[in-house]
Design a protein around this motif. Structure first.
Motif, PDB file in Angstrom:
ATOM      1  N   ILE A 176       0.847  -1.193   0.000  1.00 55.99           N
ATOM      2  CA  ILE A 176       0.000   0.000   0.000  1.00 55.99           C
ATOM      3  C   ILE A 176       0.882   1.242   0.000  1.00 55.99           C
ATOM      4  CG2 ILE A 176      -1.762   1.284   1.271  1.00 55.99           C
ATOM      5  CD1 ILE A 176      -2.782  -1.358   2.354  1.00 55.99           C
ATOM      6  N   THR A 177       0.671   2.103  -0.968  1.00 57.53           N
ATOM      7  CA  THR A 177       1.497   3.302  -1.114  1.00 57.53           C
ATOM      8  C   THR A 177       0.792   4.570  -0.637  1.00 57.53           C
ATOM      9  OG1 THR A 177       0.713   3.555  -3.401  1.00 57.53           O
ATOM     10  CG2 THR A 177       2.756   2.307  -3.062  1.00 57.53           C
ATOM     11  N   ASP A 178      -0.509   4.527  -0.509  1.00 59.33           N
ATOM     12  CA  ASP A 178      -1.282   5.704  -0.097  1.00 59.33           C
ATOM     13  C   ASP A 178      -1.749   5.523   1.339  1.00 59.33           C
ATOM     14  OD1 ASP A 178      -2.924   7.888   0.206  1.00 59.33           O
ATOM     15  OD2 ASP A 178      -4.011   7.613  -1.676  1.00 59.33           O
ATOM     16  N   VAL A 179      -1.269   6.380   2.239  1.00 55.36           N
ATOM     17  CA  VAL A 179      -1.631   6.237   3.651  1.00 55.36           C
ATOM     18  C   VAL A 179      -3.128   6.452   3.864  1.00 55.36           C
ATOM     19  CG1 VAL A 179      -1.253   8.664   4.270  1.00 55.36           C
ATOM     20  CG2 VAL A 179      -0.900   6.868   5.983  1.00 55.36           C
ATOM     21  N   ARG A 180      -3.789   7.167   2.945  1.00 59.89           N
ATOM     22  CA  ARG A 180      -5.232   7.387   3.079  1.00 59.89           C
ATOM     23  C   ARG A 180      -5.999   6.072   2.962  1.00 59.89           C
ATOM     24  NH1 ARG A 180      -5.383  12.222  -1.277  1.00 59.89           N
ATOM     25  NH2 ARG A 180      -4.066  10.657  -2.267  1.00 59.89           N
ATOM     26  N   ALA A 181      -5.447   5.120   2.199  1.00 57.48           N
ATOM     27  CA  ALA A 181      -6.075   3.800   2.085  1.00 57.48           C
ATOM     28  C   ALA A 181      -6.011   3.064   3.418  1.00 57.48           C
ATOM     29  CB  ALA A 181      -5.402   2.984   0.991  1.00 57.48           C
ATOM     30  N   LEU A 182      -4.861   3.172   4.115  1.00 56.26           N
ATOM     31  CA  LEU A 182      -4.740   2.538   5.439  1.00 56.26           C
ATOM     32  C   LEU A 182      -5.637   3.227   6.456  1.00 56.26           C
ATOM     33  CD1 LEU A 182      -0.896   1.868   5.719  1.00 56.26           C
ATOM     34  CD2 LEU A 182      -2.721   0.181   5.494  1.00 56.26           C
ATOM     35  N   ALA A 183      -5.728   4.549   6.376  1.00 52.55           N
ATOM     36  CA  ALA A 183      -6.595   5.275   7.302  1.00 52.55           C
ATOM     37  C   ALA A 183      -8.065   4.908   7.075  1.00 52.55           C
ATOM     38  CB  ALA A 183      -6.394   6.779   7.129  1.00 52.55           C
ATOM     39  N   ALA A 184      -8.446   4.746   5.805  1.00 51.70           N
ATOM     40  CA  ALA A 184      -9.821   4.330   5.505  1.00 51.70           C
ATOM     41  C   ALA A 184     -10.088   2.929   6.034  1.00 51.70           C
ATOM     42  CB  ALA A 184     -10.057   4.384   3.994  1.00 51.70           C
TER      43      ALA A 184
END
Length: 515
Positions: A176-184
């Motif tokens: 995962i390269t986008d931290v927003r994906a982990l936050a979601a």
């Protein structure tokens, strides 16, 4: 209904700060997970509570209390297995759905995190349905509040923790390269934890409830119970599946049509042209649809409350009571929905800026779309009790047919309107879709039950809603001309519009009662 209001307030306390944290792109990951989760959840869970409630209410009306307990036990076994299968299905599809449906592999983590909620939801639905069949809405009410509390604290804390420690956490997930994906994904984990909290609530309730033994022998066989449960739940579940297909239709058509035909919306700072369709969809799903769904959940609870008493009236052949309960359910849902829609139409910019102060770019995308959906919100609010009433009189297959027609209207509307209107086209087609659904539902119920629905009080409520909106608009205009703060504008307009609405409803209905 009070618990539904509390649950929606808690849901707003969860979704609104979450949107402010994640932004349009992050909410597109969150909404992608919901777009897969909700159809699976609808198919496996939604029909369960109404099926159990109807069979329980029927057994109690016929004096078969022991049979009601057997229905509960059988349903727990059947739907626990169904829920487990649904969770596994959602988890397995997480990556391919994210890659091939929306070209967003980063959303796979959020889909995986929400998958266990299907299993927990099935167990909770059986327990709620049992108590609703007994006309005891307290367990459903309290479990909804428990769900909301866990979701708010668990989801927001997890999302905030990931956002605050993004650099260290993203190293743990190299794919995962986008931290927003982990936050979601962390935020949506709150939904799973809340469904687990509801299961634990009913487990504790079972421990402290006394189970009285009975020598009653008038019980149905497990095979017959299973057949009736599935026969009632499946059409309702498929109907709910079709209902939730509108979310999938919006996801595919909004992203796809804007990517292909383009849009007049300019990409805000930090959003590339390639990300713009996802930004617009995430804003629409995270903001406009969040506000849109606040009120219908309340009237959905009204339908749940009406189901057991209408079943009782139908089984006992009490036409007068059936007609009175049906009219009251429709009128009450309209009384709740109309002023909310009028207020949101008039105060859409102020409300959205108040709820989403950190997402000004996303709010601009959604203002007109939200206004265009408000008539559809009223139609949906009234449709929910009608669906429950059709189930109560044994016509559970009709909502499925009606929703299939509505979803077809939605798909065609999106494909025709989005290329020329952008995301506003998706909003307008939503209103058309639910207008068709309400008309077909009302016709089907009147024909199937033979009851007469008095239209005059309903028109009186619509008139009162127009008075409410007009008063709120005048108040807002005067307040803004005096440069009054936006929050004060909302409060003053809501107060004057609300007073006008209550007085208009009171005098209109009182006049009709004299006539």
């Amino acid at each position: 209904m009070l618990s539904a209001v509390a649950a929606k307030v808690l849901g707003a306390l969860f979704k609104i700060p979450l949107t402010n944290i994640l932004g349009g792109i992050g909410m597109s990951y969150f909404s992608c997970a919901y777009s897969l989760f909700m159809p699976v959840y609808a198919l496996t869970v939604t029909g369960v509570s109404s099926a159990v409630a109807r069979m329980t209410a029927q057994s109690m009306a016929l004096g078969m209390a022991e049979n009601a307990k057997k229905i509960r036990r059988t349903a727990l076994v059947i739907f626990s297995v169904t829920g487990l299968a649904g969770s596994i299905f959602t988890f397995v599809l997480a990556k391919p759905f994210s890659v091939y449906s929306v070209n967003s592999p980063q959303a796979a983590a959020a889909v995986a995190m929400i998958s266990p909620a299907v299993f927990f939801g099935c167990i909770t639905a059986v327990e709620r349905g049992y108590y609703e069949g007994l006309s005891n809405m307290y367990p459903t009410a309290l479990s909804q509040v428990a769900e909301g509390v866990v979701k708010v604290f668990g989801g927001l804390w997890l999302c905030g923790y990931v956002t605050a420690h993004s650099e260290s956490i993203i190293r743990l997930f190299p794919a995962i390269t986008d931290v927003r994906a982990l936050a979601a994904a962390a935020g949506i984990m709150g939904v799973t934890l809340s469904s687990l909290g509801a299961v634990l609530f009913f487990a504790v309730l079972r421990l402290f409830s006394r189970c009285e033994n009975s020598d009653e022998r008038t019980v149905m066989s497990r095979r017959r119970i299973t057949r009736e449960l599935i026969g009632t739940a499946l059409p309702t579940g498929v109907s709910a599946l079709v209902t939730n297909l509108t979310a999938l239709i919006d996801m595919w058509t909004v992203i796809g049509c804007i990517s292909y035909f383009g849009t007049s919306v300019k990409a805000p700072a930090g959003v590339s042209e390639a990300e713009l369709p996802h930004f617009i969809y995430g804003s629409f799903a995270g903001i406009a649809l969040t506000v849109f769904n606040l009120v219908p959940s309340v009237t959905n609870m009204l339908g749940k409350g009406a189901l057991s008493c209408i079943t009782d009236h139908w089984e006992c052949g009490s036409r007068t009571a059936l007609e009175k309960s049906s009219s009251q359910a429709i009128l009450t849902s309209l009384v709740i929905a109309v002023p909310a829609a009028a207020g949101i139409i008039v105060l859409a910019p102020e409300i959205m800026e108040f709820l989403f102060p950190r997402q000004s770019d996303e709010v601009v995308v959604c203002i007109n779309a939200l206004r265009l959906m408000m008539p559809g919100m009223v139609f949906l609010c009234v449709s929910y009790p009608l669906f429950s009433m059709l189930q109560a009189i044994g016509k559970s297959i009709l909502p499925l047919k009606i929703m299939l027609v509505g979803s077809t209207v939605k798909l065609v509307g999106n494909l025709v309107l989005i290329p020329s209107m952008g995301v506003d086209g998706a909003a307008f087609s939503t209103t058309i879709c639910y207008g068709v659904i309400l008309a077909l539902s009302l016709i089907a119920f009147v024909r199937s039950s033979g009851v007469h629905i008095n239209i005059a009080p309903l028109m009186g409520v619509v008139y009162a809603g127009m008075m409410c909106g007009g008063t709120a608009y005048l108040t807002a205009s005067v307040a803004e001309s005096h440069r009054i703060d936006g929050t004060a504008v909302i409060l003053l307009s809501a107060l004057t519009g609300g007073i006008t609405y209550v007085l208009s409803v009171f005098f209109t209905i009182k006049k009709q009662s004299h006539i």
